[in-house]
Design an enzyme around this catalytic site. Sequence first.
Site, PDB file in Angstrom:
ATOM      1  N   GLY A  15      -0.892  -5.266   5.788  1.00  0.00           N
ATOM      2  CA  GLY A  15      -0.500  -4.280   6.803  1.00  0.00           C
ATOM      3  C   GLY A  15       0.799  -3.597   6.413  1.00  0.00           C
ATOM      4  O   GLY A  15       1.339  -3.822   5.323  1.00  0.00           O
ATOM      5  N   ASP A  36      -5.455 -11.393   4.753  1.00  0.00           N
ATOM      6  CA  ASP A  36      -5.625 -10.206   5.607  1.00  0.00           C
ATOM      7  C   ASP A  36      -7.116  -9.895   5.683  1.00  0.00           C
ATOM      8  O   ASP A  36      -7.811  -9.930   4.669  1.00  0.00           O
ATOM      9  CB  ASP A  36      -4.862  -9.017   4.999  1.00  0.00           C
ATOM     10  CG  ASP A  36      -4.579  -7.929   6.018  1.00  0.00           C
ATOM     11  OD1 ASP A  36      -3.405  -7.608   6.233  1.00  0.00           O
ATOM     12  OD2 ASP A  36      -5.556  -7.384   6.604  1.00  0.00           O
ATOM     13  N   LEU A  81       2.069 -12.475  10.558  1.00  0.00           N
ATOM     14  CA  LEU A  81       2.156 -11.075  11.004  1.00  0.00           C
ATOM     15  C   LEU A  81       0.799 -10.526  11.420  1.00  0.00           C
ATOM     16  O   LEU A  81       0.731  -9.410  11.947  1.00  0.00           O
ATOM     17  CB  LEU A  81       2.712 -10.183   9.878  1.00  0.00           C
ATOM     18  CG  LEU A  81       4.064 -10.555   9.256  1.00  0.00           C
ATOM     19  CD1 LEU A  81       4.455  -9.529   8.198  1.00  0.00           C
ATOM     20  CD2 LEU A  81       5.160 -10.617  10.301  1.00  0.00           C
ATOM     21  N   THR A 100      -7.508 -11.752  18.887  1.00  0.00           N
ATOM     22  CA  THR A 100      -6.838 -11.803  17.582  1.00  0.00           C
ATOM     23  C   THR A 100      -5.449 -12.397  17.713  1.00  0.00           C
ATOM     24  O   THR A 100      -5.054 -13.270  16.936  1.00  0.00           O
ATOM     25  CB  THR A 100      -6.694 -10.377  16.996  1.00  0.00           C
ATOM     26  OG1 THR A 100      -7.961  -9.757  17.037  1.00  0.00           O
ATOM     27  CG2 THR A 100      -6.156 -10.393  15.589  1.00  0.00           C
ATOM     28  N   ALA A 122       5.637 -13.232  14.313  1.00  0.00           N
ATOM     29  CA  ALA A 122       6.006 -11.853  14.650  1.00  0.00           C
ATOM     30  C   ALA A 122       5.602 -11.542  16.077  1.00  0.00           C
ATOM     31  O   ALA A 122       4.446 -11.661  16.463  1.00  0.00           O
ATOM     32  CB  ALA A 122       5.312 -10.887  13.705  1.00  0.00           C
ATOM     33  N   TYR A 154      -1.347  -6.489  25.342  1.00  0.00           N
ATOM     34  CA  TYR A 154      -0.625  -6.768  24.092  1.00  0.00           C
ATOM     35  C   TYR A 154       0.611  -7.623  24.383  1.00  0.00           C
ATOM     36  O   TYR A 154       0.834  -8.660  23.753  1.00  0.00           O
ATOM     37  CB  TYR A 154      -0.230  -5.449  23.427  1.00  0.00           C
ATOM     38  CG  TYR A 154       0.479  -5.629  22.116  1.00  0.00           C
ATOM     39  CD1 TYR A 154      -0.205  -6.089  20.999  1.00  0.00           C
ATOM     40  CD2 TYR A 154       1.836  -5.343  21.986  1.00  0.00           C
ATOM     41  CE1 TYR A 154       0.439  -6.255  19.779  1.00  0.00           C
ATOM     42  CE2 TYR A 154       2.488  -5.501  20.777  1.00  0.00           C
ATOM     43  CZ  TYR A 154       1.788  -5.958  19.679  1.00  0.00           C
ATOM     44  OH  TYR A 154       2.434  -6.119  18.482  1.00  0.00           O
TER      45      TYR A 154
END
Length: 333
Positions: A15, A36, A81, A100, A122, A154
Amino acid sequence: MSSKRYRILITGGAGFIGSHLAQALIAHGYDVIVLDNLSTGNSKNIGHLTKAKNFKFIVDSVLNESVVEEMVKSCDVVYHLAAAVGVRLIIEQPSKTIETNVLGTEVVLKMCSKYHKKVIIASSSEVYGSGVSVRFKESDPCIIGPPNKRRWSYAASKLIDEHLAFSYWYEKQLPIIVVRFFNIIGPRQTGRYGMVVPTFIKQAIQNDPVTVYGDGKQSRFFLSVSDVIRALVAIMKNDKAIGEVFNIGSEREISIGGLAKLVIAIAKSTSSIRYVPYSEAYGESFDDMRRRVPDISKLKKLNGFTPKVKLEDMIKLMIKFYLKNNEETSKNL
Ligand code: UDP
């Protein structure tokens, strides 16, 4: 302890932030493994690293326990992350965001705990939500909006991630560190998921109207990804950071209307500014934060951190990056 022997796992390492972190850690002589699933990451972000002998790239999901276990076991430190990112994506796919962010963090923490590996989690300034502090300190309450407003999924998921990390710290003495990012920008960031700076840059490069949502008087503090990476590496090396939360943000405030003008001027663009109501931009009545001011005194106290890169220089660098990757511009922005 020689840094050469250290092996670091970065989930979400393809990312925007992860790829810059991988690059910096490789340059520092660490062994780096990136995990990833390329959902929002892009293998092009790390393409230039694949030739390095101290770099390994695995395409898989953080939800895949056996893969995460194998990788955590083989490394010394984990930067977690991997997450659903960007307001647009979150509004469009709230259930995926929650899954996720929460399940991914659960798997990573479980495996870090099993093998007792230090983990940097993160998080985001979103967790301060609609809090009213003039400057957000890590000890401030996190006041998020109601669940029928999708954007808050979120913040809620990131808060659970933080609570989970702290539970492992208290219950199992797992060395965890939480970092809250405030509006990070730089090359490789994509506007596809709603981020304002790459969006404005793309519009300005193409001489299209620059879309300012609301009245444009809302403001943000934008920090260069290179400043963030310095902070992340320093935090990893400092044992005093363990069991703590740190804001990572800039000290310069700019209104979104002011940002639009700045980007247009730096890009020497003929774009006009188009004011777009939030309902049109996000398809629902939208709770935007008028201001989101980071208090970075805790990080400063830890290691003397000060943001170094000027906003104008970051914008110039990003414009250069997107022009250079012109054939990719429409896909990446
Ligand atoms: N924004 C805007 N035009 C865009 C995209 C975003 O005016 O095309 C605004 C958005 O409403 C917010 C600010 O820019 O006030 C920052 O948005 P971003 O999604 O980058 O970050 P966040 O809202 O998480 O701070």
